[in-house]
Design a protein around this motif. Structure first.
Motif, PDB file in Angstrom:
ATOM      1  N   ARG A 246       8.201  -8.373  -1.322  1.00 57.62           N
ATOM      2  CA  ARG A 246       9.469  -9.049  -1.515  1.00 57.62           C
ATOM      3  C   ARG A 246      10.360  -8.278  -2.475  1.00 57.62           C
ATOM      4  NH1 ARG A 246      10.068 -12.023   2.488  1.00 57.62           N
ATOM      5  NH2 ARG A 246      11.659 -13.230   1.377  1.00 57.62           N
ATOM      6  N   CYS A 247      11.658  -8.542  -2.372  1.00 53.21           N
ATOM      7  CA  CYS A 247      12.640  -8.063  -3.334  1.00 53.21           C
ATOM      8  C   CYS A 247      13.338  -9.299  -3.890  1.00 53.21           C
ATOM      9  CB  CYS A 247      13.633  -7.115  -2.670  1.00 53.21           C
ATOM     10  SG  CYS A 247      14.971  -6.584  -3.785  1.00 53.21           S
ATOM     11  N   VAL A 248      13.019  -9.650  -5.117  1.00 51.77           N
ATOM     12  CA  VAL A 248      13.572 -10.836  -5.763  1.00 51.77           C
ATOM     13  C   VAL A 248      14.582 -10.370  -6.812  1.00 51.77           C
ATOM     14  CG1 VAL A 248      13.079 -12.938  -7.047  1.00 51.77           C
ATOM     15  CG2 VAL A 248      11.416 -12.081  -5.382  1.00 51.77           C
ATOM     16  N   LEU A 249      15.853 -10.631  -6.576  1.00 53.82           N
ATOM     17  CA  LEU A 249      16.901 -10.225  -7.505  1.00 53.82           C
ATOM     18  C   LEU A 249      17.368 -11.419  -8.319  1.00 53.82           C
ATOM     19  CD1 LEU A 249      19.226  -7.857  -5.420  1.00 53.82           C
ATOM     20  CD2 LEU A 249      17.256  -7.261  -6.848  1.00 53.82           C
ATOM     21  N   VAL A 250      17.558 -11.186  -9.598  1.00 57.19           N
ATOM     22  CA  VAL A 250      18.115 -12.183 -10.499  1.00 57.19           C
ATOM     23  C   VAL A 250      19.451 -11.650 -11.001  1.00 57.19           C
ATOM     24  CG1 VAL A 250      17.787 -13.543 -12.596  1.00 57.19           C
ATOM     25  CG2 VAL A 250      15.796 -12.892 -11.195  1.00 57.19           C
TER      26      VAL A 250
END
Length: 254
Positions: A246-250
């Protein structure tokens, strides 16, 4: 393959009916409970301490319920009336509304945080429409509010894209074929639903997502006034790498 004309209705209207939960039964309540603590930590670490959270594309609301149990004031929004009804029937269900993510029925600055989970972005064929959806998520955030977007990690996805697979789900057999269309930058999955006993085809559907690379997503965040402050490789807080799933951006609204 030549560009496909738009379907009528669009694929995402057909794909999230009452049988969606059976097709993705592995995305269950237990998984949400394991991942909600990371969501809470990530939001609070970047300034979303007010507790007003929009679960954008909430589906049947398993994460919304978990966030509410964690003490946050959660509202869910989704286009699928079938999934919203499933969620509303669950104990502890937070309020939810039926909404198109390109035109959210909320005031600007209404939320301290927005979460958008399990690649619930990039559905629209028109790039401008995807940007509009992200812009709406940014609009409903207060200044300093946080957007957490959980997306497929393109390098990992392309390296592990299975052309075809077959599995049982909800008493039926699903035959799934997948392809990446580099001209359109989209990953497409065709799903044939077969009778488990006779293998006669009962229905067919597609899923199609604009496959943004991590840097493309960061660029879209910047275009909508969001500064990327952190990147993770899973909803358990794993460090991001090219081989994480996954690529989880904040992102924080300036």
């Amino acid at each position: 393959m030549a560009d496909r004309p738009p379907t009528d209705p669009p694929w995402y209207v057909e794909a999230f009916g009452g049988d969606y939960l059976a097709r993705y039964a592995h995305r269950d309540e237990d998984a949400a409970r394991r991942e909600v603590p990371f969501l809470v930590r990530a939001l609070e670490a970047h300034g979303a301490r007010g507790g007003r959270v929009l679960d954008l594309c909430c589906g049947a609301g398993r994460y919304a319920r978990g966030l509410r149990e964690a003490g946050l004031a959660v509202v869910g929004a989704d286009l699928s009336l079938a999934l919203l009804r499933c969620g509303a029937a669950q104990p502890g269900a937070p309020p939810s509304v039926r909404a198109d993510m390109r035109a959210l029925p909320f005031a600007s600055g209404a939320f301290d945080a927005v979460v958008n989970l399990f690649t619930s972005f990039g559905y629209f064929e028109d790039e401008a429409e995807n940007r509009r959806a992200l812009g709406e998520a940014a609009r409903v955030l207060r200044p300093g509010g946080v957007l957490l977007l959980d997306f497929l990690n393109l390098p990992h996805t392309l390296a592990n894209l299975a052309p075809s697979s077959e599995r049982a789900a909800g008493g039926e057999t699903l035959v799934e074929t997948r392809r990446y269309d580099p001209a359109r930058g989209r990953i497409e999955k065709a799903i044939a639903v077969l009778d488990a006993a006779s293998r006669a085809e009962k229905r067919r559907m597609v899923e199609s997502v604009r496959a943004y690379a991590p840097d493309e997503l960061a660029g879209l965040f910047a275009e909508t006034g969001l500064s990327v402050r952190a990147r993770f490789g899973s909803l358990l807080g794993e460090a991001y790498a090219e081989n994480t799933s996954r690529c989880v951006l904040v992102g924080v609204k300036g």
